[in-house]
Design a protein around this motif. Structure first.
Motif, PDB file in Angstrom:
ATOM      1  N   ALA A 169       0.957  -1.107   0.084  1.00 51.79           N
ATOM      2  CA  ALA A 169      -0.165   0.251   0.328  1.00 51.79           C
ATOM      3  C   ALA A 169       0.909   1.369   0.026  1.00 51.79           C
ATOM      4  O   ALA A 169       0.385   2.117  -0.276  1.00 51.79           O
ATOM      5  N   PHE A 170       1.942   0.744   0.403  1.00 51.41           N
ATOM      6  CA  PHE A 170       3.051   2.557   0.328  1.00 51.41           C
ATOM      7  C   PHE A 170       4.328   1.141  -0.188  1.00 51.41           C
ATOM      8  O   PHE A 170       4.507   0.947   0.817  1.00 51.41           O
ATOM      9  N   ARG A 171       5.205   2.863   0.115  1.00 53.52           N
ATOM     10  CA  ARG A 171       7.175   2.373   0.785  1.00 53.52           C
ATOM     11  C   ARG A 171       7.353   3.631   1.703  1.00 53.52           C
ATOM     12  O   ARG A 171       7.091   4.857   2.273  1.00 53.52           O
ATOM     13  N   TRP A 172       9.031   2.651   1.904  1.00 50.29           N
ATOM     14  CA  TRP A 172       9.468   4.114   3.063  1.00 50.29           C
ATOM     15  C   TRP A 172      10.667   3.614   1.716  1.00 50.29           C
ATOM     16  O   TRP A 172      10.194   4.196   0.827  1.00 50.29           O
ATOM     17  N   ARG A 173      11.324   4.865   2.732  1.00 54.11           N
ATOM     18  CA  ARG A 173      12.720   5.336   2.054  1.00 54.11           C
ATOM     19  C   ARG A 173      13.361   4.529   0.813  1.00 54.11           C
ATOM     20  O   ARG A 173      13.214   3.442   1.468  1.00 54.11           O
ATOM     21  N   THR A 174      13.997   5.101   0.488  1.00 50.45           N
ATOM     22  CA  THR A 174      14.707   4.025  -0.047  1.00 50.45           C
ATOM     23  C   THR A 174      15.494   3.409   0.612  1.00 50.45           C
ATOM     24  O   THR A 174      16.797   3.299   0.974  1.00 50.45           O
ATOM     25  N   GLY A 175      15.629   2.295  -0.057  1.00 48.88           N
ATOM     26  CA  GLY A 175      16.583   1.932   0.170  1.00 48.88           C
ATOM     27  C   GLY A 175      15.660  -0.046   1.377  1.00 48.88           C
ATOM     28  O   GLY A 175      16.330  -0.890   2.106  1.00 48.88           O
ATOM     29  N   LEU A 176      14.604   0.776   1.612  1.00 46.42           N
ATOM     30  CA  LEU A 176      13.851  -0.120   2.967  1.00 46.42           C
ATOM     31  C   LEU A 176      12.769  -0.608   2.572  1.00 46.42           C
ATOM     32  O   LEU A 176      12.440  -0.145   1.222  1.00 46.42           O
ATOM     33  N   ALA A 177      12.734  -1.809   3.131  1.00 50.03           N
ATOM     34  CA  ALA A 177      11.018  -2.394   2.914  1.00 50.03           C
ATOM     35  C   ALA A 177      10.239  -1.860   3.069  1.00 50.03           C
ATOM     36  O   ALA A 177      10.533  -0.878   3.592  1.00 50.03           O
ATOM     37  N   GLY A 178       9.487  -1.977   1.946  1.00 44.40           N
ATOM     38  CA  GLY A 178       7.750  -1.348   1.850  1.00 44.40           C
ATOM     39  C   GLY A 178       7.318  -2.320   2.708  1.00 44.40           C
ATOM     40  O   GLY A 178       7.359  -2.412   3.985  1.00 44.40           O
TER      41      GLY A 178
END
Length: 368
Positions: A19-28
């Motif tokens: 449903a969304f993502r976190w910062r670049t490099g982190l799992a969503g």
């Protein structure tokens, strides 16, 4: 009172698209299960000889079932009201198991649920009680564009939020531009926070913190991984903005004490999910208070809502905001509704509503 059984029901459902993502490099969002494949959740049920039942829930259901089968069943016969004793028993199991943080406090939460029902009190009152009307902050996911942030922040303002926390992209310059814009969008009186999600090294984290000071943020959260305490201590000495940390560090209140001893934070994180349930979380909150320090409760849900209502040294309840539709629906989500920027924690005895246990039993793909 005695525990007569500890059961785990594992329910599976197809994993949705994130449903969304976190910062670049982190799992969503989600647990990483590919969309459409089965993902498992656990319902922990603690039964007693007085027919009062305790509830706790978690993801990674098969791992929880294994923990119950191999370790927690041995605690049948204990008094669930002796939460300190049971917490220590689970802590001893953790010595060998290295129990996943989100599972360490499951039995504890279920036993506090029993204890609050036995006392005919909502958990927050049993813990001491401060106020069941708790201000909430809008905690963003990571959106793709500046325009999306502006649109969703303004929707949050329209819904009554006066405090906002950014989860951004992980790009120092763009994140700083976003932080400055957030102050413009919300005005001078709003409380603003930034969560670095442990994305930077010391040099970048320090530089970024100085940028946040220019726009008067309330706190600067987890800018680096939580292993290098001397670097955190040096950053606290170098910045005026309060540094909030110890969210994902293991060790519950003993680890929290080490952070304070090193002066490696200005505000402490606590939660039922990451700090060993209610017992671990409340130990940390009181420890922080004894040093004149705030203990900010991490994450939402019933158990954390009761913690927010129980302790005086927490500022806000964290409400994740994802989309326009979801934000506008926050005022209509039952017991945990956010109305005009506030959560009113329910006065129902216990912690959270229980499911239909017969339905859970019928749907379970695994029962321990």
């Amino acid at each position: 009172m005695k525990i007569t059984d500890i059961k785990c029901y594992v329910l599976e459902s197809p994993a949705p698209e994130p449903a969304f993502r976190w910062r670049t490099g982190l799992a969503g969002a989600g647990d990483g299960t590919p969309p459409g494949q089965p993902t498992a959740n656990a319902y922990l049920k603690v039964e007693t000889d007085e027919e009062i039942v305790g509830l706790a829930t978690a993801g990674n259901g098969h791992a929880v079932a294994s923990l119950v089968r191999r370790r927690l069943k041995k605690l049948i016969g204990h008094d669930p009201l002796l939460t300190e004793r049971l917490w220590k028993e689970v802590w001893e199991i953790d010595r060998i198991e290295e129990i996943q943080m989100s599972q360490l406090g499951l039995l504890d939460i279920a036993c506090w649920d029993i204890k609050a029902q036995k006392a005919n009190l909502p958990l927050y009152q049993l813990l001491g009680g401060n106020s069941n009307r708790v201000p909430a902050y809008a905690s963003t996911v990571t959106w793709n564009t500046m325009d999306e942030y502006e649109r969703h922040i303004k929707t949050c303002k329209d819904e009554g939020f006066t405090a906002f926390k950014l989860h951004a992209w992980g790009d120092y310059r763009e994140d700083l531009r976003l932080s400055r814009n957030l102050r413009k969008w919300t005005g001078d009186k709003a409380d603003l926070m930034f969560d670095g999600s442990a994305g930077w090294d010391y040099v970048t984290a320090l530089k970024f913190g100085r940028g946040l000071e220019e726009v008067d943020f309330l706190w600067y959260e987890e800018p680096m991984r939580e292993f290098d305490l001397p670097s955190y201590a040096e950053m606290c000495r170098s910045l005026d903005i309060p540094v909030l940390a110890a969210e994902t560090s293991d060790g519950c209140h003993w680890n929290a004490a080490t952070w304070i001893q090193y002066r490696a934070l200005d505000m402490m994180r606590t939660s039922a999910g990451y700090k060993g349930g209610i017992t671990g979380a409340i130990k940390i909150a009181h420890l922080a208070e004894s040093f004149g320090m705030r203990a900010q409760v991490h994450g939402g849900g019933y158990a954390n809502a009761h913690l927010c209502a129980a302790i005086p040294n927490n500022d806000y309840y964290e409400e994740l905001v994802i989309s326009t539709e979801q934000i506008k629906g926050l005022k209509s989500q039952g017991d945990l509704s956010i109305v005009d920027g506030y959560l009113t924690v329910p006065n129902t005895p216990g912690i959270a509503p229980h499911p239909d246990w017969k339905e859970i039993e019928a749907k379970a793909v695994l029962t321990v």
